[in-house]
Enzyme design. Structure first.
Site, PDB file in Angstrom:
ATOM      1  N   ASN A 276      91.053 129.853  12.967  1.00 50.02           N
ATOM      2  CA  ASN A 276      91.721 130.248  14.112  1.00 50.02           C
ATOM      3  C   ASN A 276      92.819 129.498  14.465  1.00 50.02           C
ATOM      4  OD1 ASN A 276      92.683 131.001  16.832  1.00 50.02           O
ATOM      5  ND2 ASN A 276      90.551 131.044  17.582  1.00 50.02           N
TER       6      ASN A 276
ATOM      7  N   ASN B 157      92.867 133.097  24.875  1.00 50.17           N
ATOM      8  CA  ASN B 157      92.012 134.371  25.429  1.00 50.17           C
ATOM      9  C   ASN B 157      90.721 133.817  26.014  1.00 50.17           C
ATOM     10  OD1 ASN B 157      92.861 137.027  23.519  1.00 50.17           O
ATOM     11  ND2 ASN B 157      93.379 135.157  22.622  1.00 50.17           N
TER      12      ASN B 157
END
Lengths: 335, 378
Positions: B154, B245
């Protein structure tokens, strides 16, 4: 079994330079009486709760400042606090200046001074002691300052780390309790060392001026209180614990200290807040099981911490900036 | 009682005039649209040479089956809006190119591979890079990275206004689990799909085009870890860019956390850690209902005092901007948080020496000796 404890922050108004310890102790005993009447099981008093915040006063000869220190705890003057604790069955946290005469390795006499806090059981036993690690201010007289802040002159850096004790308190069999003092609350390292011992309740006292007294620095008035609350709220959330943060407040020796004592839950929410700058008791019921959500999910340290990437935190003290940017492929620093 | 909220109100009033002026700039810029971008960029409103106008480009939801090209068009539109408002640095969210796919257990390898970029920019992302270079705007972009060896991260990349990469970051604090939780509607499988970041928390010195700022990056859950902020702080960071998120409910299955509380937590940690490290921070959400799962918004730009100076109002695509005077970091760095003068690493040992918590012994299980008492100062 329920793990609810009723706690209080016993905020103190100012203690003037001439005010004897007996008066300050009597004020605290009255606060304990009121706490008892409200069903409180643990009371948190401020930092240096027995005297004025004396590090604002300069003594060229440090020994002259010894009058502000306690050589015994309890002493004749502080015994009424311990008596009240036993009488009411209330535990308490107390900040004071500690003076210890000791011998060093070579057998020489050595006088040591600390900014200290203790946790006392309802039976009057000292269960835990903490000596302030993050001493703010300066060691020498600073002619540019309107008001001195000489903690680095009068105190040694604490030598006990950030200890946590698991002990009975109120109706709860074992609560993990830790302490901080004043400026420590702005240092996430202090919170984390407590968090790594599964602390459930952090007690801390403070004497914080409502104006930044440092020459050349400007800080808008409202930011001072905000920063205090922000640090405590984040410390609680990030370590899934409660905190009781207690001020000495009001105009002391002509200097304004803000109050705004708070009790904070593990979500970082303020559940009680003082509104005066005087002796004032605020209370909250703390369900310690509310620490569980954070520490078993988002802040499950065992599952989620990555110490391999934290090396700088213990390997260096000051900041070390990255090198000046250079244009890729170039050898000269960019101008 | 929430003192942060109440003080925020005061500050909002204090800043209202300033912010109205700023909003007018944005509205004007919106009106003049793309072909007038250059005009508004010719009137920079810099108060000092270290004031950097920055933007958070919050995104509304990106659904699992959304077309990648359309998502990139949204990113470019946000970039242009930010450029029109005079921003020189734009921060996009985490995993900005796709839905937050770790909420799904995906068995179709082709679908899973489709979420990852094996180069950056990949051809399908290149138009964003080209547009940014043409506008002279730097940016932070979160995306799923597959490196040459096939390892997946990520990741985020920081690009200078001239298109050169300033730095890269791979997320260290992966939340969630490797195995799916049975019976959960939405998973949190970051630990399944990504390897832990292997590069620590590097800070980078940007060029003069970005004020010579010392910039650091984080991704989402990293912001809740004061260790991450402190490692950046110990490199003198002046601006932290982060995208997120974040679920608008407890993603671990609990029912006690509301969207309001989750947004409070998000802003609390950004504000507190910005203050405690005397740095600016730009935190950008992907927000709204994505694949039927609610994400918080609350994107914000935070100053070194921990005050929010710009905040998103929607759960949709939205640009907020603020003038970030990097020299405002100096007050904290030279005084309250002068690390060299005030830190005491000799007492921080457990932070690097242990991973999990080690509770103190139960009462009565460890008898204290007189020596222990002496050690404890009793």
């Amino acid at each position: 079994m329920s793990r609810v404890i009723t706690v209080a922050a016993a905020q103190l108004g100012p203690i003037q330079r001439a005010e004897p310890r007996q008066i300050a102790v009597a004020r605290m005993v009255r606060l304990m009486e009121r706490a008892h009447a409200r069903g409180v099981q643990l009371v948190v008093f401020p930092e240096l709760a027995l005297t004025t915040f004396f590090p604002r006063h300069y003594h060229e000869n440090i020994a002259e400042a010894d009058v502000w220190f306690e050589t015994a705890m309890p002493s004749n003057e502080t015994a009424p606090l311990f008596d009240a604790a036993r009488r009411f069955g209330i535990g308490f946290h107390l900040g004071y200046a500690e003076l210890v005469d000791t011998r060093d390795d070579r057998g020489r006499d050595r006088r040591r001074r600390f900014n200290t806090a203790i946790l006392v059981s309802p039976h009057g036993d000292v269960m835990l002691k903490y000596r302030k690690v993050h001493l703010p201010g300066h060691a020498e007289f600073d002619p540019r300052r309107r008001v001195q802040h000489l903690e680095k002159r009068y105190f040694e850096v604490g030598d006990l780390g950030f200890p946590v004790v698991r002990a009975p308190m109120g109706d709860v069999e074992g609560i993990n309790m830790g302490m901080m003092i004043c400026n420590d609350r702005r240092w996430p390292e202090a919170w984390r060392v407590l968090g790594l011992q599964s602390v459930e309740l952090v007690m801390l006292g403070y004497n914080t001026p409502s104006i930044n007294q440092e020459a050349g620095g400007f800080e808008a008035h409202h930011l001072r209180v905000f920063h205090s609350h922000l640090s405590i709220q984040a410390g609680c959330y990030q370590n899934a614990c409660f905190a009781v943060a207690t001020a000495k407040a009001g105009i002391e020796d002509g200097c304004e200290l803000f109050g705004h004592s708070i009790i904070v839950n593990p979500q970082g929410e303020i559940v009680a807040q003082a509104t005066s700058w005087d002796d004032e008791l605020i209370t909250a019921d703390c369900d310690l099981d509310r620490c569980t959500l954070g520490r078993t999910t988002i802040f499950d340290f065992e599952k989620h911490r990555q110490p391999v990437h934290y090396a700088r935190i213990t390997a260096q003290t000051g900041a070390v900036a990255p090198p000046i940017w250079t244009k890729p492929g170039g050898t000269e620093p960019a101008r | 009682m929430d003192s942060i909220a109440s003080i925020l109100c005061i500050t909002r009033e204090m800043r209202s005039a300033e912010r109205r002026a700023e909003k007018d700039t944005i509205v004007d810029a919106d009106k003049v649209a793309d072909h007038h971008v250059q005009r508004s960029r010719r009137t920079p409103q810099l108060t000092t040479d270290r004031t950097l106008r920055c933007a958070a480009a919050q995104m509304g939801p990106t659904q699992r089956h959304d077309d990648r090209g359309q998502t990139l068009d949204r990113l470019i539109a946000l970039l242009e809006q930010a450029a029109a408002a005079g921003a020189r640095l734009v921060v996009f969210p985490e995993l900005a190119l796709t839905t937050f796919f770790p909420r799904w257990l995906i068995s179709d390898q082709t679908e899973l591979d489709g979420y990852f970029e094996s180069e950056m920019p990949s051809p399908r992302v290149a138009p964003l890079f080209e547009r940014a270079r043409a506008l002279g705007v730097g940016f932070y972009l979160g995306y799923a990275e597959r490196d040459r060896t096939g390892r997946r991260y990520n990741a985020a990349i920081l690009i200078a206004p001239d298109g050169e990469p300033i730095g890269r970051y791979r997320k260290v604090h992966l939340p969630g689990s490797v195995e799916p939780r049975p019976d959960a509607t939405f998973q949190q499988l970051e630990k399944r799909y990504f390897a832990y970041g292997d590069g620590g928390f590097p800070a980078f010195r940007a060029s003069d085009a970005l004020g010579g700022a010392v910039i650091g990056m984080m991704i989402c859950n990293d912001r809740r870890w004061p260790e991450a902020w402190r490692v950046l702080g110990l490199q003198g960071v002046e601006l932290v860019c982060l995208g997120y998120n974040s679920a608008a409910y407890d993603p671990n299955g609990g029912t006690t956390e509301t969207a309001e509380l989750r947004t409070f937590h998000s802003q609390l940690v950004v504000r507190a850690n910005a203050y405690m490290n005397a740095t600016w921070a730009i935190a950008t959400a992907k927000a709204g209902s994505e694949d039927g799962s609610a994400l918080i918004g609350g994107s914000c730009i935070v100053d070194p005092n921990g005050m929010i100076v710009a905040e998103a109002r929607t759960l949709a695509d939205e640009v907020i901007v603020a003038d970030c005077d990097l020299d405002l970091c100096r007050q904290g760095k030279e005084k309250m948080f002068n690390f060299a003068a005030h830190r005491r690493p000799q007492h921080y040992g457990p932070i690097t020496a242990q991973i999990g918590a080690m509770p103190p012994p139960l009462p009565g299980t460890a008898r204290r000796s007189p020596a222990d008492d002496a050690e404890a100062g009793l």
